[in-house]
Design a protein around this motif. Structure first.
Motif, short mmCIF file in Angstrom:
data_model
loop_
_atom_site.label_atom_id
_atom_site.label_comp_id
_atom_site.label_asym_id
_atom_site.label_seq_id
_atom_site.Cartn_x
_atom_site.Cartn_y
_atom_site.Cartn_z
N THR A 175 0.83 -1.21 0.00
CA THR A 175 0.00 0.00 0.00
C THR A 175 0.86 1.26 0.00
OG1 THR A 175 -0.16 -0.21 2.38
CG2 THR A 175 -2.05 -0.98 1.11
N HIS A 176 2.15 1.13 0.36
CA HIS A 176 3.04 2.29 0.31
C HIS A 176 3.32 2.74 -1.12
CE1 HIS A 176 3.72 1.86 4.54
NE2 HIS A 176 4.21 0.66 4.39
N THR A 177 2.94 1.92 -2.09
CA THR A 177 2.98 2.37 -3.49
C THR A 177 1.53 2.64 -3.89
OG1 THR A 177 4.93 1.01 -3.97
CG2 THR A 177 3.64 1.74 -5.87
N PRO A 178 1.06 3.88 -3.69
CA PRO A 178 -0.38 4.15 -3.80
C PRO A 178 -0.99 3.75 -5.14
CG PRO A 178 0.77 6.07 -2.92
CD PRO A 178 1.82 5.09 -3.35
N ARG A 179 -0.23 3.86 -6.24
CA ARG A 179 -0.79 3.54 -7.55
C ARG A 179 -0.40 2.14 -8.02
NH1 ARG A 179 -4.51 5.52 -10.13
NH2 ARG A 179 -3.67 6.75 -11.87
N GLY A 180 0.08 1.35 -7.07
CA GLY A 180 0.59 0.02 -7.41
C GLY A 180 -0.47 -0.91 -8.00
N THR A 181 -1.68 -0.84 -7.46
CA THR A 181 -2.73 -1.73 -7.95
C THR A 181 -3.05 -1.42 -9.41
OG1 THR A 181 -3.61 -1.91 -5.74
CG2 THR A 181 -5.08 -2.57 -7.50
N GLN A 182 -3.04 -0.12 -9.77
CA GLN A 182 -3.28 0.27 -11.16
C GLN A 182 -2.20 -0.31 -12.06
OE1 GLN A 182 -5.94 1.93 -12.52
NE2 GLN A 182 -4.98 1.51 -14.51
N LEU A 183 -0.96 -0.28 -11.56
CA LEU A 183 0.14 -0.82 -12.35
C LEU A 183 -0.05 -2.33 -12.57
CD1 LEU A 183 3.86 0.05 -12.13
CD2 LEU A 183 3.19 -2.34 -12.09
N LEU A 184 -0.45 -3.03 -11.50
CA LEU A 184 -0.68 -4.47 -11.64
C LEU A 184 -1.85 -4.75 -12.58
CD1 LEU A 184 -0.06 -5.63 -7.95
CD2 LEU A 184 1.36 -6.14 -9.95
#
Ligand code: XMP
Length: 526
Positions: A175-184
């Motif tokens: 969650t410390h990478t806020p846009r991580g889910t979008q990247l995945l």
């Protein structure tokens, strides 16, 4: 399905987690998985992070066939280094560790190679990301271009010029990478074209079909239930799949909560239609616990071993009955409510094959009984099990029940466990939980109970001086049960609980509240 190959990073399971949140089905396997032994074709592969340096002699590597599959690959952290190692071998340098927040600058190559930009599509040019690594790239492998940089890592992201291969140095799954889910999502949905159609309903259908195929037309399964959410959900799934060929056994060890054995029986048989046998072994357990005072581990051993004996005796009886009836075959299978985090914990890619930890209570059964394991929840996280339980019509009260240890209230009665001590601890616990529920706090608190201290204190009740026992209340909030904080009840609430316990539970004249966090305390008292 997206295949996640795990190199052992503490975050690996979160990758699967995030993908499922996107309704993309994903499975995680050890990084050494041979692709020829895989029975399905992945739409894409993610290589996780890991605690190694690809330089180490014993560093793990993926099956090189991964790169012949012609499916998109995303390497995260160690996974990026693994890709670089595969394509260039000599491009890595061990440097100082980097840990924490970093600012990423995305580099776009629009026009030339659209697939190169696809990973960061729709994302801002500047992104906050989470780094946790030792090695990093000092050079790009041949045919790769940079797609992101940080001030400390000139190759924080790379992509292959011709193939859909990507590597990133940061962790998009946390969650410390806020846009991580979008990247995945960009990777799984846009690049791999994985379908977003995974739902709990679909899981139930798939799992029931899998159980039926595994067990066959006549096969029988036995399993212990405790009244907790995991074993109940697993049992309900078995019942849906094979009906009465699943035999659930509840061992009443005499140290369950107040009226618990009856309640579990009522819910599982009447409400859920599960074929359940309740074995009342209270006297046997309490007889063995008699006189055991100073060693909590001894209580645990007695209860654990006796549980195995009782379960095994019951299993033999059920097996004998089953053999007598022509309808069904032998009991070949043992049900376990193992969850995903237990599986991950026990998968080791160092050994010749993945080893699976057996549940502490029934592990010993396997050796003597030659039963094969069936684990229908082994792909799920706790909150997914709750969702599944709700889907299967399991009452909310049970779905959200606080965890309860195998040794039961025996490890909440400090000192000797006698029938009288069990009565006192049970009644006090019942009042405490009842008040927590009435105050609407039950779900907010992770675990709560009353413990009985092995001391006596003086009090006055009515006009009489009394010399009675002390109840300690314990309530904690935690997300993983590894660390926990005591719950800050308001004074009025504690006053009410204390008054009720002293008035209603004979043998108690004082109530105290345990204000010890974990660590240094544990959640249980023994
Ligand atoms: P502790 O006391 O170690 O508890 O902080 C952490 C979590 O584990 C549960 N627990 C047990 N569960 N058998 C079990 O099945 C045990 O012997 C046992 N000891 C602790 C405890 O209830 C808490 O949820």
């Amino acid at each position: 399905t997206i295949l996640v190959l795990d190199f052992g990073s503490q975050y690996s399971h979160l990758i699967t987690r995030r993908l499922r949140e996107l309704n993309v089905y994903s499975e995680m396997l050890p990084c050494t998985q041979k692709l020829s032994e895989l029975s399905w074709e992945p739409k894409g592969i993610i290589l996780s992070g890991g605690p190694y340096s690809v330089y180490w002699d014993d560093a793990p590597h993926v099956d090189p066939a991964v790169f012949d599959l012609d499916v998109p690959i995303l390497g995260i952290c160690y996974g990026l280094q693994e890709i670089a190692w595969h394509f260039g071998k000599n491009v890595l340098a061990g440097e100082k560790r980097e840990y924490g927040h970093a600012f990423l600058k995305v580099e776009r190559h629009s026009g030339k190679n659209t697939h190169v930009d696809a990973l960061f599509n729709g994302l801002e040019d500047d992104m906050e990301v989470w780094m946790s690594h030792g090695d990093k790239l000092s050079n790009l492998p041949p045919s790769f271009v940079t797609i992101a940089t940080t001030s400390n890592a000139p190759f924080a992201g790379m992509a292959h010029e011709d193939k859909p291969y990507y590597g990133i140095q940061f962790h998009p799954e946390v969650t410390h990478t806020p846009r991580g889910t979008q990247l995945l999502k960009n990777f799984a949905v846009d690049i791999c074209k994985a379908r977003q159609d995974w739902t709990m309903g679909k899981f139930v259908d798939q799992e029931i079909a899998r159980i039926r195929a595994l067990v066959g037309e006549k096969g029988q399964v036995i399993g212990a239930v405790s009244g907790g959410v995991d074993s109940t959900v697993a049992a309900k799934l078995m019942q849906e799949a094979i009906g009465d060929r699943f035999h659930a056994v509840l061992v009443d060890n005499g140290v369950l909560r107040l009226k618990e054995a009856q309640q579990v029986k009522e819910t599982l048989t009447k409400h859920l239609g599960i074929n359940l046998t309740v074995v009342d072994a209270s006297e046997r357990f309490l007889g063995l616990l008699k006189g055991v005072k100073d060693d909590p581990e001894k209580k645990r051993k007695i209860i654990g071993n006796t549980f195995i004996e009782v379960f095994q005796e019951e299993a033999k009886k059920i097996a004998a009955e089953a053999a007598g009836s022509s309808k069904a075959g032998e009991i070949e299978w043992l049900l376990q409510g193992t969850l995903y985090p237990d599986v991950i914990e026990s998968i080791s890619f160092k050994g010749p094959s993945a080893t699976i930890k057996t549940h502490h209570n029934v592990g010993g059964l396997l050796a003597g009984m030659h039963l094969k394991l069936i684990e229908p929840l082994r792909e799920l996280f706790k909150d997914e099990v709750r969702e599944l339980g709700t889907n299967l019509g399991i009452p909310e009260e049970l779905v959200w029940r606080h965890p309860f240890p195998g040794p039961g209230i025996a490890i909440r009665i400090l000192g000797e466990v006698t029938p009288e001590q069990v009565r006192i601890a049970r009644e006090a616990d019942h009042i405490f939980i009842e008040e927590i529920k009435a105050a609407g706090l039950y779900r907010k608190i992770s675990q709560a109970f009353a413990a009985l201290l092995p001391v006596k204190a003086v009090g006055v009740m009515g006009d009489k001086r009394v010399h009675d026992q002390v109840i300690a209340l314990r309530a904690v909030e935690t997300s993983d049960f590894m660390t926990a904080d005591w719950y800050p009840f308001d004074g009025q609430f504690l006053k009410k609980v204390s008054r009720r316990i002293v008035n209603e539970v004979e043998g108690v004249c004082r109530v105290v509240y345990d204000i010890t966090s974990k660590p240094p305390g544990t959640i249980e008292m023994e």
